[in-house]
Design a protein around this motif. Structure first.
Motif, PDB file in Angstrom:
ATOM      1  N   VAL A 218       0.836  -1.201   0.000  1.00 38.04           N
ATOM      2  CA  VAL A 218       0.000   0.000   0.000  1.00 38.04           C
ATOM      3  C   VAL A 218       0.875   1.258   0.000  1.00 38.04           C
ATOM      4  O   VAL A 218       0.656   2.185  -0.788  1.00 38.04           O
ATOM      5  CB  VAL A 218      -0.946   0.001   1.219  1.00 38.04           C
ATOM      6  N   GLY A 219       1.871   1.289   0.880  1.00 33.78           N
ATOM      7  CA  GLY A 219       2.753   2.455   0.933  1.00 33.78           C
ATOM      8  C   GLY A 219       3.486   2.682  -0.371  1.00 33.78           C
ATOM      9  O   GLY A 219       3.623   3.829  -0.840  1.00 33.78           O
ATOM     10  N   GLY A 220       3.957   1.605  -0.992  1.00 26.69           N
ATOM     11  CA  GLY A 220       4.648   1.730  -2.267  1.00 26.69           C
ATOM     12  C   GLY A 220       3.738   2.232  -3.370  1.00 26.69           C
ATOM     13  O   GLY A 220       4.131   3.075  -4.193  1.00 26.69           O
ATOM     14  N   ALA A 221       2.517   1.724  -3.395  1.00 29.80           N
ATOM     15  CA  ALA A 221       1.554   2.161  -4.410  1.00 29.80           C
ATOM     16  C   ALA A 221       1.230   3.640  -4.259  1.00 29.80           C
ATOM     17  O   ALA A 221       1.115   4.376  -5.254  1.00 29.80           O
ATOM     18  CB  ALA A 221       0.281   1.329  -4.314  1.00 29.80           C
ATOM     19  N   LEU A 222       1.089   4.094  -3.025  1.00 33.91           N
ATOM     20  CA  LEU A 222       0.769   5.508  -2.782  1.00 33.91           C
ATOM     21  C   LEU A 222       1.913   6.425  -3.227  1.00 33.91           C
ATOM     22  O   LEU A 222       1.681   7.452  -3.879  1.00 33.91           O
ATOM     23  CB  LEU A 222       0.467   5.724  -1.303  1.00 33.91           C
ATOM     24  N   ALA A 223       3.134   6.055  -2.872  1.00 33.51           N
ATOM     25  CA  ALA A 223       4.274   6.886  -3.267  1.00 33.51           C
ATOM     26  C   ALA A 223       4.423   6.924  -4.782  1.00 33.51           C
ATOM     27  O   ALA A 223       4.700   7.978  -5.377  1.00 33.51           O
ATOM     28  CB  ALA A 223       5.549   6.351  -2.616  1.00 33.51           C
ATOM     29  N   SER A 224       4.221   5.781  -5.419  1.00 26.46           N
ATOM     30  CA  SER A 224       4.333   5.705  -6.875  1.00 26.46           C
ATOM     31  C   SER A 224       3.256   6.537  -7.561  1.00 26.46           C
ATOM     32  O   SER A 224       3.527   7.267  -8.522  1.00 26.46           O
ATOM     33  CB  SER A 224       4.229   4.244  -7.318  1.00 26.46           C
ATOM     34  N   ALA A 225       2.024   6.451  -7.050  1.00 28.68           N
ATOM     35  CA  ALA A 225       0.922   7.215  -7.638  1.00 28.68           C
ATOM     36  C   ALA A 225       1.131   8.712  -7.463  1.00 28.68           C
ATOM     37  O   ALA A 225       0.874   9.497  -8.384  1.00 28.68           O
ATOM     38  CB  ALA A 225      -0.400   6.785  -7.010  1.00 28.68           C
ATOM     39  N   ALA A 226       1.590   9.116  -6.284  1.00 28.20           N
ATOM     40  CA  ALA A 226       1.838  10.537  -6.031  1.00 28.20           C
ATOM     41  C   ALA A 226       2.894  11.080  -6.988  1.00 28.20           C
ATOM     42  O   ALA A 226       2.782  12.202  -7.509  1.00 28.20           O
ATOM     43  CB  ALA A 226       2.259  10.746  -4.584  1.00 28.20           C
ATOM     44  N   LYS A 227       3.932  10.282  -7.213  1.00 25.76           N
ATOM     45  CA  LYS A 227       4.980  10.694  -8.145  1.00 25.76           C
ATOM     46  C   LYS A 227       4.451  10.756  -9.573  1.00 25.76           C
ATOM     47  O   LYS A 227       4.764  11.686 -10.327  1.00 25.76           O
ATOM     48  CB  LYS A 227       6.161   9.727  -8.052  1.00 25.76           C
ATOM     49  N   LYS A 228       3.634   9.785  -9.944  1.00 24.86           N
ATOM     50  CA  LYS A 228       3.093   9.698 -11.299  1.00 24.86           C
ATOM     51  C   LYS A 228       2.287  10.931 -11.671  1.00 24.86           C
ATOM     52  O   LYS A 228       2.375  11.427 -12.808  1.00 24.86           O
ATOM     53  CB  LYS A 228       2.229   8.442 -11.417  1.00 24.86           C
ATOM     54  N   VAL A 229       1.487  11.434 -10.732  1.00 26.07           N
ATOM     55  CA  VAL A 229       0.626  12.593 -11.033  1.00 26.07           C
ATOM     56  C   VAL A 229       1.204  13.895 -10.465  1.00 26.07           C
ATOM     57  O   VAL A 229       0.522  14.914 -10.427  1.00 26.07           O
ATOM     58  CB  VAL A 229      -0.810  12.367 -10.513  1.00 26.07           C
ATOM     59  N   ASN A 230       2.459  13.825 -10.007  1.00 31.35           N
ATOM     60  CA  ASN A 230       3.161  15.000  -9.495  1.00 31.35           C
ATOM     61  C   ASN A 230       2.363  15.693  -8.394  1.00 31.35           C
ATOM     62  O   ASN A 230       2.165  16.902  -8.398  1.00 31.35           O
ATOM     63  CB  ASN A 230       3.449  15.994 -10.633  1.00 31.35           C
TER      64      ASN A 230
END
Length: 264
Positions: free
Chosen positions: A154-166
């Motif tokens: 979950v934590g990894g998915a959140l960090a990745s998504a936040a980075k993806k959409v800046n």
């Protein structure tokens, strides 16, 4: 729209009274460069002053991702809400763009898990009062499944998504610590968990939860928040406050522990 489930119970149900109580707890200080945090979610009379230590220092962000445990067992094991959320202080929109970026991840879209859950709801008035008149969004995530593998994913998915959409995000874990143990036991066990949390050591946190049979209710959200915060660049945690319900009630036989932590 997700309407309040615990207004008038965990916190005042009238806007003016709620603002007055929050103003008595929030003392805006110099912002910390916090990427994540841990806050309690009991009734404000018991834990509000501890949570306020975080919210008084929290930086402004575009989106506050709030992760809480699922106390009712309803809905998907890991569930995000796309609804707007209403409190006596008004309405907050959920971040649909960030939610879209999580499509296909372990995090499902499911409003059912959030219907009666208080762990996320009680955080919202703090944000609304702290950042009154300023625009921000939330992304509520309810975790019924809290094992280490799930939390890290979950934590990894959140960090990745936040980075993806800046997206500029702050991750907030909503959790109380020891439940209904004597004061001495609660403080001892909680100190061990908090040590692992401050070191941002997720495997050690789970080891200590198991070793001490800890009753902290949101260790999964804490671990997910540690993971996401670390991926955003956080290096260590800082304890801002710790207290128990006994410090308010005077009953030290069966207390609940509350901690305020920031990660930066």
């Amino acid at each position: 729209m997700r309407h309040p489930a615990v207004a008038g119970q965990f916190y005042p149900g009238r806007g003016a009274e709620l603002e007055h109580q929050l103003d008595g707890m929030l003392r805006p200080e110099k912002e910390l460069s916090a990427l994540g945090a841990v806050v309690p979610h009991a009734g404000y009379v018991y834990s509000g002053h501890v949570a306020a230590e975080v919210y008084s220092r929290l930086p402004k962000a575009q989106t506050y991702v709030i992760l809480g445990p699922n106390h009712h067992g309803m809905g998907s094991p890991v569930a995000l809400s796309r609804d707007s959320w209403r409190t006596p202080l008004g309405t907050i929109d959920s971040d649909g763009v960030l939610a879209d970026a999580l499509a296909g991840s372990i995090i499902d879209y499911d409003e059912t898990a959030h219907l009666y859950e208080h762990s996320i709801e009680v955080q919202l008035p703090f944000l609304q009062r702290r950042f009154s008149g300023q625009e921000f969004q939330i992304l509520p995530i309810c975790m019924g499944l809290q094992d280490e593998e799930t939390a890290v994913e979950v934590g990894g998915a959140l960090a990745s998504a936040a980075k993806k959409v800046n997206r500029n995000c702050v991750f907030i874990a909503s959790s109380d610590f020891t439940h209904y143990e004597p004061q001495e036991t609660a403080r001892s066990v909680d100190a061990k968990l908090i040590e692992a949390i401050l070191n941002m050591d997720v495997p050690e946190l789970y080891e200590r939860v198991r070793r001490h049979n800890a009753s902290a209710c949101g260790y999964g959200p804490i671990a997910a928040t540690i993971t996401a915060s670390a991926l955003q660049g956080a290096k260590a945690g800082r304890l801002l406050a710790y207290a128990t319900s006994g410090d308010v009630s005077g009953d030290y036989n069966q207390v609940v522990g509350y901690g305020a932590v920031v990660f930066s």
